[in-house]
Each structure stands twice: as structure tokens, then as C-alpha cells.
Design a protein around this motif. Structure first.
Motif, short mmCIF file in Angstrom:
data_model
loop_
_atom_site.label_atom_id
_atom_site.label_comp_id
_atom_site.label_asym_id
_atom_site.label_seq_id
_atom_site.Cartn_x
_atom_site.Cartn_y
_atom_site.Cartn_z
N ARG A 106 0.84 -1.21 0.00
CA ARG A 106 0.00 0.00 0.00
C ARG A 106 0.87 1.26 0.00
O ARG A 106 0.61 2.20 -0.76
CB ARG A 106 -0.93 -0.01 1.20
CG ARG A 106 -1.87 1.21 1.24
CD ARG A 106 -2.85 1.14 2.38
NE ARG A 106 -2.19 1.19 3.67
CZ ARG A 106 -2.09 0.16 4.51
NH1 ARG A 106 -2.62 -1.00 4.19
NH2 ARG A 106 -1.47 0.28 5.67
N GLU A 107 1.92 1.26 0.82
CA GLU A 107 2.79 2.44 0.88
C GLU A 107 3.54 2.64 -0.44
O GLU A 107 3.62 3.77 -0.95
CB GLU A 107 3.78 2.28 2.03
CG GLU A 107 3.13 2.27 3.41
CD GLU A 107 4.13 1.97 4.52
OE1 GLU A 107 5.31 1.72 4.17
OE2 GLU A 107 3.74 1.99 5.70
N LEU A 108 4.08 1.56 -1.00
CA LEU A 108 4.81 1.68 -2.26
C LEU A 108 3.89 2.11 -3.40
O LEU A 108 4.28 2.91 -4.26
CB LEU A 108 5.48 0.34 -2.60
CG LEU A 108 6.63 -0.08 -1.68
CD1 LEU A 108 7.07 -1.51 -2.01
CD2 LEU A 108 7.81 0.88 -1.83
N ALA A 109 2.68 1.56 -3.40
CA ALA A 109 1.73 1.94 -4.45
C ALA A 109 1.32 3.40 -4.32
O ALA A 109 1.14 4.09 -5.32
CB ALA A 109 0.51 1.03 -4.39
N GLN A 110 1.17 3.86 -3.09
CA GLN A 110 0.83 5.27 -2.88
C GLN A 110 1.95 6.19 -3.36
O GLN A 110 1.70 7.21 -4.00
CB GLN A 110 0.53 5.52 -1.40
CG GLN A 110 -0.79 4.93 -0.94
CD GLN A 110 -0.98 5.01 0.57
OE1 GLN A 110 -0.02 5.22 1.32
NE2 GLN A 110 -2.22 4.85 1.01
N TRP A 111 3.20 5.81 -3.05
CA TRP A 111 4.33 6.62 -3.51
C TRP A 111 4.40 6.63 -5.04
O TRP A 111 4.63 7.66 -5.66
CB TRP A 111 5.64 6.07 -2.95
CG TRP A 111 5.77 6.25 -1.47
CD1 TRP A 111 5.09 7.13 -0.68
CD2 TRP A 111 6.63 5.51 -0.60
NE1 TRP A 111 5.47 7.00 0.62
CE2 TRP A 111 6.42 6.01 0.72
CE3 TRP A 111 7.57 4.50 -0.79
CZ2 TRP A 111 7.12 5.52 1.82
CZ3 TRP A 111 8.25 4.02 0.32
CH2 TRP A 111 8.01 4.51 1.60
N SER A 112 4.21 5.47 -5.63
CA SER A 112 4.26 5.38 -7.09
C SER A 112 3.16 6.22 -7.74
O SER A 112 3.39 6.90 -8.74
CB SER A 112 4.16 3.92 -7.53
OG SER A 112 4.12 3.80 -8.93
N ALA A 113 1.96 6.14 -7.16
CA ALA A 113 0.86 6.92 -7.70
C ALA A 113 1.11 8.41 -7.54
O ALA A 113 0.79 9.21 -8.43
CB ALA A 113 -0.45 6.51 -7.03
N ALA A 114 1.70 8.80 -6.38
CA ALA A 114 1.98 10.23 -6.16
C ALA A 114 3.04 10.74 -7.14
O ALA A 114 2.93 11.85 -7.68
CB ALA A 114 2.44 10.45 -4.72
#
Length: 492
Positions: free
Chosen positions: A38-46
Motif C-alpha cells: 500500500r505504501e509503495l503503491a501510494q508513492w508510485s501513484a503520487a
């Protein structure tokens, strides 16, 4: 979702589903993978200034889990590095076809060019037949795309069948399940890639024949002519006129008359005059009737494969993915499971068991829409008139069969075919409760039950429909199998 991501996600789903007792992946492993993903996906999306999606989350989560398992189990690492057969075949087959095409014309006399060359006529005739077959398949599509058997498709999609040694039992079972799942999921993609390779190889074969004709013509003088026991000069002229009509129309090649054909009959003294003309005619004909059409078909198959690889069709509405969606705040909404019993009436206990199974599959908000039992042997077209895709509020549709009944192609099969055509994505539930009640082995190891389950699985595989074995009197018995769910029907 891209192909490689879908491949890893499918493998992780098989592992988590098979690892019922959490021997391979503990609860902490799964929670840590979800939190990190979830954290990595959020960073990637940001970074990409795009919204967080389930695809991003599943990609990161599958990488986290497979990396951790590969560190613990070296045998799994070797499986992850295993390559399917298709990439090697795609590179090797066109090269072999080019060499074979260059060699095939050497079967005849290398010092003469036959107007009725059997190898060249066979290449042209075979390709024209293939175009006709492709046209028929286009007008009358089969239920399953392609002409390659399941075993070869598995080898092309996944690789060799033998699993690595020294694998934990749940992991070995998961890899076997993954092999079957991925073969099924990637069927259209593998077929598109295989079609591209076959069309490209056919074009290379014809190109090899052309190169052979011209290469030998540089070093030897062709004696052009023909011979036949049953055909005269007029018939040969008519045949060649039809055969070479496209080449004569598009290219500035000198034509020929009946007298020209008669003069080249091999019962007379062979003549080297005009040999180049016939080489040009055959080369142009192979170019127009074989190479160019095959290249177009290869490009189309390659385009289909590239599109499927970029947007791999994986159903994220299955319970496994819907449950994972809660980790990114995109949990599943209410689901209505429409159940169509076939020659099977549910009593009160089985009705409650069906509701419990639906909740296990799709969550607490799931509602069951139980339709009246479909009569045995009736015409399915009349039964399904009101089951239009846009009718009602059902989100998932499943046909419910009784394991005690033997599947019949003319009845059960006809119903499944009719429903599958009318409601894409329909699934199958098979209830074993009535058969296990009468089983002679109360522990659930009755071989007749196992044989009947295998028979129903094979039957539903033939119709390309997902099947889930359930026990309406013991809803928790097949809870692990229910994680695969019934495919979404798109029946809103």
C-alpha cells in the motif's frame, strides 16, 4: 494490468489459496506485504500524479511476497526463473522455415524450372487452403480459440510440467494450481503469439523458396518446361493463367500464350529460353499469395498479442481480489449472487448453507437471488428468455448442479452453452451434500464422490466455465476453494 504483473499476481493468489494453514505465508507475512505494498503503491501513484488503483497495489504486493518466498525456498527461485517454450519457438521456427523453404525446391532437378513445380504449387495451394479455413473460423467461431491442445498450450505458456524438488507441500500444490490457472488465463495471448509465429514462418518458408530459385539461377541456366500425363497444353495454359493472373496484373512481366506453353513441353528438346520469365512469375506469385498475406496476418496477431500483454484480462471481481481491495480503501460493494438450480430443489438447510457460502465468497453484504429450479431436459432457450444481461440487479450468476447427477452433454451441456452465450462470465456451483449423505465412507473419502467431482470438473472445463465444489450442508468444508469465486457476469 500488464502480463508479467498478472502472472505474478496469479501465482501469489494460488499460493495464498493453497496455503490454508498458513504454513508457507504466516499472517504476519501477509499483513506486512499488504502494508508495504500500500505504501509503495501510494508513492508510485503520487510520483506519477495518478490515482491509487488496485492494479498498483497487487503489483507491489505480489513482488513483496514472491521475493520473500524466493529467499526462503531456493526451489521456488528456480521456478520463478523458468521460461516458457514460446519465446524460443518464436525465434527458432521462422529461421528453420526459411532454411526448409530454400531446400525444398532442390527435390526437383536443380537445372530446370518446372511450370508445374509440385513444391511451389503445394506451397501456394496450402496457403490458399489456410486462408479459407481462417475465413470459416471467423464466420463460425469455436468456443475455444485456437487449434493447439491444452498440454501444448501449457508448455508454451508456463514451461515444462515437472516441478522443482524440495518444495513444501502447500507450495507444490500452489504451483500446480498456478500452472493450470495461468494456462487458462493466458490462452488467448499464447494463441495470438503462436499465430504470429506460424504466419511469420509460413512467409519465411515461401521467401526461402524464392531465394533458392534466384540463387540457383545465378549459377546455372534453367531449362524451363513442363510434363504431364493427363494435361495438355490448353489445360496447362488455363491453369497457369489463373495462377499467375495477380502477378501479371501487378508486375511488368511478359505473358505467355498456348503456343509458348506447348513449345516448353519436356517431350521436346529442353530449352533455356524464357527460364527467367517463369522464375519471376513464380516469385511474384509467392510474394502476392503467400508472403504478403502471411505478413499481414502475422502483424495482426502480433498487434492482438501486444494489446493483451498490455491489458491482460484478469477478473478483479473475484473474492480474493475484492478482499484485498479493502487494504487500499476500495472494498467491494454489495454483491447479488443469482443462483440457477438445475433439476434441484433446495430445502431450508441448504438454502441457509447457500447464503453462508455466498458470504464466504463475496463478503457480508452479499445477497442471494435464488431462482426457481430449471426443469430437467427442457429446451434451454425457452428457460432463459428472461435472463438478459441487462435484466435485474444481479452482479454474479451461477448455475447450481447436484453432484449426484451425472453430467450430460445434451442436457447439462446444452444449458451451460446457452447461458454462457447469453450471460458472459457465468460460473458453476456443484453441491455434494446429497451424495455425501449417502456415502459409505462417513469421513468424506468415498472414491465415488472423488470420481464424480473429477468428472464435473472435466465437464465444466470442456465448456470453459469455472466450477466450484460446495457442500450446502457444510458451508465451511470448501472454504479455501471458494476464494476463487464465481466469475463476474456483468449482468447489471
Amino acid at each position: 494490468m500488464k502480463e508479467q504483473v498478472a502472472r505474478r499476481v496469479t501465482l501469489v493468489r494460488a499460493i495464498e489459496t493453497a496455503d490454508v494453514k498458513h504454513e508457507v505465508l504466516s499472517d504476519d507475512d501477509r499483513m506486512y506485504a499488504s502494508r508495504s505494498a500500500r505504501e509503495l503503491a501510494q508513492w508510485s501513484a503520487a510520483d506519477g500524479k495518478s490515482p491509487l488503483t488496485l492494479d498498483h497495489f497487487l503489483e507491489q504486493r505480489s513482488e513483496q511476497i514472491l521475493k520473500r518466498l524466493a529467499e526462503r525456498t531456493p526451489a521456488l527461485r528456480s521456478f520463478l526463473h523458468r521460461r516458457p517454450l514460446l519465446p524460443l519457438l518464436s525465434a527458432l521456427l521462422p529461421l528453420l522455415a526459411l532454411i526448409a523453404g530454400a531446400a525444398i525446391d532442390h527435390i526437383a532437378d536443380p537445372h530446370r524450372v518446372d511450370l508445374l513445380s509440385a513444391p511451389l504449387l503445394l506451397i501456394i495451394g496450402w496457403n490458399l487452403l489456410v486462408y479459407l479455413i481462417l475465413l470459416v473460423w471467423l464466420l463460425i467461431p469455436a468456443r475455444r480459440t485456437g487449434w493447439v491442445g491444452p498440454e501444448w498450450m501449457r508448455r508454451l505458456s508456463v514451461g515444462k510440467a515437472r516441478l522443482p524438488r524440495k518444495l513444501p507441500a502447500p507450495l507444490a500444490a500452489a504451483l500446480g494450481e498456478y500452472t493450470a490457472d495461468w494456462t487458462q488465463l493466458s490462452w488467448k495471448l499464447t494463441h495470438a503469439r503462436l499465430s504470429r509465429t506460424v504466419h511469420l514462418s509460413a512467409a519465411a518458408f515461401a521467401l526461402g523458396a524464392i531465394l533458392s530459385l534466384y540463387a540457383r539461377g545465378l549459377l546455372t541456366e534453367y531449362a524451363a518446361g513442363w510434363e504431364s500425363t493427363f494435361l495438355d497444353a490448353n489445360q496447362v495454359h488455363t491453369l497457369l493463367s489463373w495462377l499467375f493472373a495477380p502477378a501479371l496484373f501487378l508486375f511488368p512481366i511478359e505473358g505467355f500464350s498456348v503456343a509458348d506453353v506447348q513449345a516448353l513441353r519436356f517431350v521436346q528438346e529442353p530449352s533455356g529460353a524464357g527460364g527467367a520469365r517463369w522464375v519471376h512469375l513464380y516469385a511474384a506469385t509467392l510474394l502476392l499469395l503467400v508472403i504478403l498475406p502471411r505478413l499481414v496476418l502475422s502483424l495482426f496477431a502480433g498487434w492482438r498479442a501486444a494489446r493483451l500483454a498490455r491489458r491482460f484480462p484478469i477478473d478483479l471481481q473475484q473474492p480474493y481480489f475484492r478482499n484485498l481491495a479493502t487494504h487500499i480503501g476500495a472494498g467491494p460493494g454489495p454483491v447479488t449472487l443469482r443462483v440457477l438450480p438445475y433439476s434441484f430443489t433446495l430445502d431450508e438447510r441448504r438454502d441457509r448453507g447457500l447464503s453462508a457460502i455466498a458470504v464466504s465468497m463475496y463478503g457480508e453484504q452479499t445477497r442471494v437471488m435464488l431462482r426457481p429450479s430449471l426443469p430437467y431436459g427442457e429446451d434451454p432457450k425457452g428457460i432463459l428468455l428472461d435472463l438478459r444481461p441487462d435484466a435485474g440487479d444481479a452482479t454474479v450468476t451461477a448455475v447450481l448442479f447436484n453432484l449426484a447427477s451425472t453430467p450430460e452433454q445434451e442436457n447439462h451441456g446444452a444449458l451451460l452453452s446457452a447461458i454462457a452465450r447469453q450471460l458472459p462470465g457465468v460460473g458453476v456451483l456443484v453441491d455434494e451434500s446429497s451424495m455425501t449423505e449417502r456415502a459409505t465412507h462417513p469421513t468424506g473419502t468415498d472414491p465415488r464422490v472423488a470420481e464424480r467431482i473429477a468428472l464435473w470438473r472435466q465437464f465444466c472445463t470442456h465448456y470453459q466455465l469455472p466450477v466450484t465444489i460446495v457442500n450446502l450442508l457444510q458451508p465451511e468444508k470448501y472454504k479455501a476453494d471458494m476464494q476463487g469465486g464465481v466469475a463476474a457476469a456483468g449482468a447489471r
